[in-house]
Design a protein around this motif. Structure first.
Motif, short mmCIF file in Angstrom:
data_model
loop_
_atom_site.label_atom_id
_atom_site.label_comp_id
_atom_site.label_asym_id
_atom_site.label_seq_id
_atom_site.Cartn_x
_atom_site.Cartn_y
_atom_site.Cartn_z
N PRO A 218 0.80 -1.23 0.00
CA PRO A 218 0.00 0.00 0.00
C PRO A 218 0.83 1.29 0.00
CG PRO A 218 -0.88 -1.58 1.58
CD PRO A 218 0.42 -2.14 1.11
N GLN A 219 2.02 1.28 0.65
CA GLN A 219 2.83 2.48 0.76
C GLN A 219 4.02 2.50 -0.21
OE1 GLN A 219 2.27 5.25 2.71
NE2 GLN A 219 0.30 4.26 3.06
N ASP A 220 4.14 1.48 -1.04
CA ASP A 220 5.37 1.34 -1.83
C ASP A 220 5.56 2.46 -2.84
OD1 ASP A 220 6.03 -0.86 -0.43
OD2 ASP A 220 5.82 -2.31 -2.05
N ILE A 221 4.51 2.87 -3.54
CA ILE A 221 4.65 3.94 -4.53
C ILE A 221 5.11 5.23 -3.85
CG2 ILE A 221 3.41 5.46 -6.11
CD1 ILE A 221 3.98 2.83 -7.37
N THR A 222 4.51 5.55 -2.71
CA THR A 222 4.91 6.75 -1.96
C THR A 222 6.37 6.64 -1.53
OG1 THR A 222 2.67 7.05 -1.14
CG2 THR A 222 4.44 8.15 0.08
N ASP A 223 6.77 5.47 -1.06
CA ASP A 223 8.16 5.27 -0.63
C ASP A 223 9.14 5.41 -1.79
OD1 ASP A 223 7.27 4.84 1.92
OD2 ASP A 223 7.37 2.64 1.82
N LYS B 4 8.69 7.14 -4.59
CA LYS B 4 8.78 8.55 -4.97
C LYS B 4 9.64 9.35 -4.00
CE LYS B 4 4.28 8.88 -7.36
NZ LYS B 4 2.92 9.49 -7.31
N GLY B 5 9.70 8.90 -2.74
CA GLY B 5 10.48 9.61 -1.74
C GLY B 5 11.94 9.22 -1.68
N ARG B 6 12.36 8.25 -2.49
CA ARG B 6 13.75 7.79 -2.42
C ARG B 6 14.78 8.88 -2.72
NH1 ARG B 6 13.39 1.75 -5.20
NH2 ARG B 6 12.07 0.81 -3.58
N PRO B 7 14.56 9.76 -3.71
CA PRO B 7 15.59 10.79 -3.95
C PRO B 7 15.85 11.66 -2.72
CG PRO B 7 14.14 10.63 -5.85
CD PRO B 7 13.53 9.76 -4.78
N SER B 8 14.79 12.08 -2.03
CA SER B 8 15.00 12.94 -0.87
C SER B 8 15.49 12.16 0.34
CB SER B 8 13.69 13.67 -0.51
OG SER B 8 12.66 12.75 -0.20
N LYS B 9 15.10 10.88 0.44
CA LYS B 9 15.49 10.09 1.60
C LYS B 9 16.86 9.43 1.46
CE LYS B 9 10.84 8.95 3.27
NZ LYS B 9 9.88 7.85 3.54
N THR B 10 17.24 9.09 0.23
CA THR B 10 18.48 8.33 0.05
C THR B 10 19.59 9.13 -0.59
OG1 THR B 10 17.80 7.47 -2.13
CG2 THR B 10 17.17 6.19 -0.19
N PHE B 11 19.25 10.31 -1.17
CA PHE B 11 20.30 11.10 -1.81
C PHE B 11 20.69 12.24 -0.88
CE2 PHE B 11 22.67 13.37 -4.98
CZ PHE B 11 23.11 12.37 -5.83
N PRO B 12 21.93 12.30 -0.44
CA PRO B 12 22.33 13.28 0.58
C PRO B 12 22.49 14.69 0.03
CG PRO B 12 24.23 12.03 -0.17
CD PRO B 12 23.03 11.43 -0.86
N THR B 13 22.31 15.67 0.90
CA THR B 13 22.61 17.05 0.54
C THR B 13 24.13 17.27 0.61
OG1 THR B 13 22.47 17.81 2.83
CG2 THR B 13 20.42 17.79 1.54
N ILE B 14 24.57 18.41 0.09
CA ILE B 14 26.00 18.75 0.16
C ILE B 14 26.44 18.84 1.61
CG2 ILE B 14 27.73 20.51 -0.33
CD1 ILE B 14 26.96 19.03 -2.81
N GLU B 15 25.60 19.44 2.46
CA GLU B 15 25.95 19.56 3.88
C GLU B 15 26.06 18.20 4.54
OE1 GLU B 15 26.92 22.22 5.58
OE2 GLU B 15 26.87 23.16 3.59
N TYR B 16 25.20 17.29 4.15
CA TYR B 16 25.24 15.92 4.69
C TYR B 16 26.57 15.25 4.31
CZ TYR B 16 23.18 11.47 6.26
OH TYR B 16 22.90 10.30 6.93
N ILE B 17 26.96 15.42 3.05
CA ILE B 17 28.22 14.83 2.58
C ILE B 17 29.40 15.39 3.36
CG2 ILE B 17 29.76 14.63 0.58
CD1 ILE B 17 27.21 14.78 -1.17
N LYS B 18 29.36 16.68 3.64
CA LYS B 18 30.46 17.30 4.40
C LYS B 18 30.49 16.76 5.83
CE LYS B 18 30.94 21.63 1.81
NZ LYS B 18 30.93 23.12 1.87
N ARG B 19 29.31 16.52 6.41
CA ARG B 19 29.26 15.95 7.76
C ARG B 19 29.86 14.55 7.78
NH1 ARG B 19 25.43 14.61 11.19
NH2 ARG B 19 23.72 14.34 9.69
#
Length: 568
Positions: A335-340, A342-357
């Motif tokens: 039931p939640q798979d499509i939503t999950d 679609k959310g993979r880029p924001s959940k699994t791809f880090p920001t520049i600040e995250y990479i620096k951390r």
């Protein structure tokens, strides 16, 4: 020159080529750089193995996985074809011996991992080897592309070999590449003017693609397995997931075992062999399993979670039905798979600040000061690191990959490491033990004969080498090495932790520069792949036609996917 059809008949026993193979072979033998796109099970290896046997010389094959190299070399040797491979699992003298055999002997194939290309040993031998090379082959060529889903930095070094043997045609083969990846492969491999690109139809008429919505995936898997007899692979995204599914299937009375990259190599080999022989019906695996498997009678491939790209899905699903008989590729959708998804880029791809951390935490964990650390090699206790610094695994891995692409470090998530053995007692204390004919004594004798330094610095040993020297199987060797602790040996098993090599000194965070190609382009490509995944899962049209069009081929209704059958 021998006739390619005669070569095929002599070594493989086939009377004719599969669709698309003959055209690729003709192009190669005519001296053209050639890219062949063929679906999984389409016979890609035949397209370069036949022409390599048809003319003098040795074919140099760049291949991404040790298991894949071993399997191909084993199959060639069974046919009486002299073949060899070199990998980081081997000792220095073993690699030297294999290279000299290929230079001085009548070997027809040498397989090598891309990471070995830059080694001093290989580079030193290349000038002698180059005089004999008839073709340069790049297997799983999508790995070379910055747009590909399985980017490996060392694939870019292949162009260096190309420059060393400019007269030799280059053959690139893959089962999955979009138009942009095709263009990038040809550019990165320095294809010469007049190169040829061949695309075999991606239609698999015997393979039914199905998306099944369910509130209970385990129950649905059991129902499908009861309806479709025969061998099966079930893919799950996490190690924990594959272990849980395998356990629950066994509890339900289904013969099942799990497979992931965290297992000892001997256990992985044992489970894959048992599955291939039919001793295990279902193998529940992460994407670490499958590339190059030689099993045609897989009737069913089930995905409990969908991969991040259509390329990955097609590769994995295509392992079903390679014998041409009816098979099924089923994607389960909760039931939640499509939503999950679609959310993979924001959940699994880090920001520049995250990479620096991540970079800062990594340097602090291993006490690397600014201006220091170049060449340092460390092994990351990943779970402890995640807990201590409150990172999540997906974004940590992505951060390390982007730092690798930006040349700050080299990240090896599943390094090939060897067991370590040392004997700290006087040499004479082993004499009585060595008089025995036990497996332990056989292994110690083999170590003494093949390695130096057991009584001083210790040695890193190869389980495969000791198995060959003693006649024991690899699993027995691994168990006996552990037993040696009981009689005074220091034994350290192979490391499972990711290996990180710092390629430059630690820089202040304000000077940490992530290139656009490493980050922005990678994020955009990831988002585009996710969009196509969602489109596939939600389409009401023919799924086979969707896949063909995704890879730039004309598609027709298959008549056997779930959507086609629903419209009948």
């Amino acid at each position: 020159m021998h006739n390619p059809l005669q070569v095929l008949k002599h070594y493989w026993g086939y009377d004719g080529f599969r669709p698309g193979q003959a055209e690729v072979i003709d192009s190669i033998l005519s001296g053209h750089d050639t890219l062949a796109l063929m679906p999984t099970g389409g016979g890609k290896s035949i397209t370069f193995q036949v022409p390599a046997l048809a003319i003098p010389g040795i074919c140099l094959v760049i291949s991404p996985l040790v298991a894949l190299m071993k399997d191909q070399v084993k199959n060639l040797q069974k046919r009486g074809i002299l073949s060899a491979f070199i990998s980081s699992e081997m000792q220095h003298w073993e690699i030297l011996q294999q290279l000299d055999n290929c230079i001085l002997g009548d070997y027809k194939f040498l397989y090598i991992a891309p990471e070995r290309i830059s080694s001093d040993l290989f580079q030193g031998k290349l000038k002698f080897l180059s005089a004999k090379v008839n073709f340069l082959v790049v297997d799983e060529a999508h790995c070379i592309s910055q747009w590909g889903n399985d980017f490996r930095r060392d694939y870019r070094l292949i162009a260096d070999i190309r420059d060393a043997i400019p007269r030799v045609p280059v053959i690139a083969v893959t089962a999955s590449a979009t138009a942009s990846v095709v263009a990038d492969i040809c550019e990165q491999l320095h294809f010469r003017r007049g190169y040829k690109v061949f695309k075999t139809s991606f239609e698999r008429k015997n393979l039914s693609f199905v998306v099944r919505k369910t509130d209970n995936k385990l129950m649905e898997i059991c129902h499908i397995l009861s309806s479709v007899p025969g061998s099966a692979v079930i893919y799950s995204r996490t190690r924990k997931g594959v272990e849980e599914y395998a356990g629950k299937l066994r509890a339900a009375g289904i013969s099942a075992e799990y497979f992931h990259a965290g297992l000892e190599s001997t256990i992985k080999t044992e489970r894959q062999t048992d599955w291939q022989k039919g001793n295990i019906r279902v193998l529940v695996a992460t994407n670490a399993f499958g590339m190059g498997i030689d099993k045609g009678d897989v009737r069913l491939v089930i995905h409990t979670e969908f991969p991040d790209s259509m390329e990955a899905y097609y590769q994995e699903a295509g392992r079903a039905g390679r014998d041409g008989k009816r098979a099924y590729a089923v994607a389960l959708l909760g039931p939640q798979d499509i939503t999950d998804i679609k959310g993979r880029p924001s959940k699994t791809f880090p920001t520049i600040e995250y990479i620096k951390r991540v970079y800062e935490a990594l340097c602090n964990r291993f006490q690397i000061a600014e201006g220091d650390g170049e060449g340092a090699v460390v092994y990351l206790e990943e779970q402890q690191f995640l807990r201590d610094w409150h990172f999540d695994k997906g974004r940590l891995r992505a951060s390390l990959e982007i730092l690798s692409l930006s040349n700050y470090l080299r990240f090896e998530p599943y390094p090939d490491t060897h067991p370590y053995l040392r004997y700290d007692q006087p040499r004479w204390t082993l004499d009585r033990f060595l008089e025995d004919d036990s497996p332990a004594a056989q292994i110690v004798v083999a170590v003494l004969r093949n390695y130096e330094g057991l009584f001083s610095d210790g040695v890193f040993v190869s389980i495969d080498l000791l198995a060959r020297k003693t006649g024991l199987d690899s699993l027995q060797v691994a168990k006996v090495l552990g037993y040696l602790r009981n009689i005074g040996f220091c034994y350290v098993p192979p490391r499972k932790n990711p290996r990180i090599t710092f390629k430059m000194i630690r820089v202040p965070l304000e000077r940490l520069s992530i290139s656009t190609a490493s980050y922005d382009d990678r994020l955009a490509a990831f988002k585009m792949r996710i969009e196509k995944v969602v489109e596939y899962l939600e389409t009401q049209g023919c799924r086979q036609e969707f896949i063909s069009e995704y890879f730039g081929m004309e598609g027709t209704r298959c008549g056997c996917c779930d959507n086609c059958l629903r419209k009948v």
